[in-house]
Write a protein that holds these residues in place. Structure first.
Motif, mmCIF file in Angstrom:
data_model
loop_
_atom_site.group_PDB
_atom_site.id
_atom_site.type_symbol
_atom_site.label_atom_id
_atom_site.label_comp_id
_atom_site.label_asym_id
_atom_site.label_seq_id
_atom_site.Cartn_x
_atom_site.Cartn_y
_atom_site.Cartn_z
ATOM 1 N N GLU A 31 15.382 -1.805 -19.425
ATOM 2 C CA GLU A 31 15.431 -2.629 -18.215
ATOM 3 C C GLU A 31 15.774 -1.808 -16.974
ATOM 4 N N ASP A 63 13.991 -8.685 -18.740
ATOM 5 C CA ASP A 63 14.133 -10.125 -18.541
ATOM 6 C C ASP A 63 12.966 -10.843 -19.217
ATOM 7 N N PRO A 89 18.938 -9.525 -21.230
ATOM 8 C CA PRO A 89 19.523 -9.697 -19.906
ATOM 9 C C PRO A 89 19.216 -11.056 -19.278
ATOM 10 N N LYS A 90 20.083 -11.427 -18.325
ATOM 11 C CA LYS A 90 19.819 -12.547 -17.409
ATOM 12 C C LYS A 90 19.543 -13.863 -18.120
ATOM 13 N N GLU A 92 20.103 -17.644 -19.101
ATOM 14 C CA GLU A 92 20.655 -18.787 -18.375
ATOM 15 C C GLU A 92 20.639 -20.087 -19.168
ATOM 16 N N GLU A 114 24.444 -13.183 -16.278
ATOM 17 C CA GLU A 114 24.436 -12.425 -15.035
ATOM 18 C C GLU A 114 24.279 -13.295 -13.792
ATOM 19 N N SER A 115 24.456 -14.601 -13.950
ATOM 20 C CA SER A 115 24.302 -15.506 -12.806
ATOM 21 C C SER A 115 25.306 -16.640 -12.916
ATOM 22 N N ASP A 141 24.893 -7.924 -11.281
ATOM 23 C CA ASP A 141 24.089 -9.068 -10.856
ATOM 24 C C ASP A 141 24.961 -10.281 -10.570
ATOM 25 N N ASP A 145 25.245 -12.505 -7.143
ATOM 26 C CA ASP A 145 24.973 -13.934 -7.128
ATOM 27 C C ASP A 145 26.138 -14.724 -6.552
#
Length: 274
Positions: A31, A63, A89-90, A92, A114-115, A141, A145
């Motif tokens: 990544e 991602d 990663p990332k 949600e 990461e959010s 990240d 955010d």
């Protein structure tokens, strides 16, 4: 395990040096460490690496909402059963995790949150599927955010993740990387804070960080001695030691965890150049 070391997938010599070093796990990164023009080459290097079992290797894919991520999963997912899993990663949502688990059965998954949305759903993600073996934060990240400017602002997010992991029956999470490779004093202090919050070990982006992480997370002689006293008193119900410390089963479990970390061999600092 206390140390995880990132190595860029498009630099196989660095991956080899990382694997020859003392890190418990080497995270081969497809990544952030790999430029878009090198993604295909990096993926091919990972396929070649995984032609033989690599129990100390974890792969961070791109991602899953990108074409890069989907191609990563298709190319390497079936090769990861003999590894330390896939770092995703990332993430949600729990649905994302379950989709990946169905695509790569038998592979351990390590979602990164990461959010703000991912953090709100931390427990749902951690408990989404039996394939989830651990969760972590992607703090760079997450800072962006949330608009956080220093480590103090991460305290609640870090605690939230620790609680989510343990509530889901997962191991204590591993701290995110410390991005200033020259600030070893800052790294040591950040590890001290992380350990106090309930983290266990840390990822690194340079091998010089490994001994600092080891020293911060390895129990001191005083802690080991205290843990031995507690374990020696186990099995007799709740009891007070001569120095006044109260011992019950929860205290014994924590003491045994201290002793597990204490038997590790300290990391040395290998040379890792291009």
């Amino acid at each position: 395990m206390l140390t995880w070391l990132y190595a860029p997938a498009d630099r196989p010599a660095l991956v080899a040096k990382a694997l020859a070093g003392p890190a418990d796990v080497v995270i081969v990164d497809l990544e952030d460490a790999v430029a878009p023009d090198n993604k295909a080459m990096a993926r091919a290097e990972v396929v070649a690496l995984l032609a033989t079992p690599q129990p100390r290797v974890q792969i961070r894919v791109n991602d899953m909402r990108t074409t890069y991520g989907q191609v990563d999963l298709h190319a390497i997912g079936g090769l990861c059963a003999g590894t330390a899993g896939i770092r995703v990663p990332k993430v949600e949502s729990a649905e994302e995790v379950r989709d990946i688990a169905r695509a790569v059965p038998g592979v351990e998954l390590h979602p990164l949150i990461e959010s703000a949305l991912g953090l709100e759903r931390a427990y749902e993600i951690a408990s989404a599927d039996p394939a989830v073996a651990g969760v972590g934060l992607g703090e760079a990240d997450l800072r962006a955010d949330l608009g956080i400017s220093d480590e103090a602002g991460l305290a609640w997010a870090r605690s939230r993740l620790v609680v989510a992991a343990r509530a889901a029956g997962l191991p204590a999470p591993v701290q995110s990387v410390y991005t200033d490779i020259h600030d070893l004093e800052g790294l040591a202090e950040s590890c001290r804070v992380g350990r106090a919050l309930g983290f266990r070990g840390r990822a690194a982006i340079h091998p010089a960080q490994l001994p600092v992480i080891e020293a911060a997370y390895r129990p001191t002689g005083e802690e080991v001695s205290a843990a031995n006293d507690v374990v020696a008193a186990a099995g007799v119900g709740a009891v007070a030691l001569p120095d006044g410390r109260f011992v019950d089963e929860a205290v014994v479990r924590q003491a045994r965890s201290v002793l597990t970390d204490a038997v590790r061999t300290p990391a040395t600092t290998p040379t890792m150049t291009g």
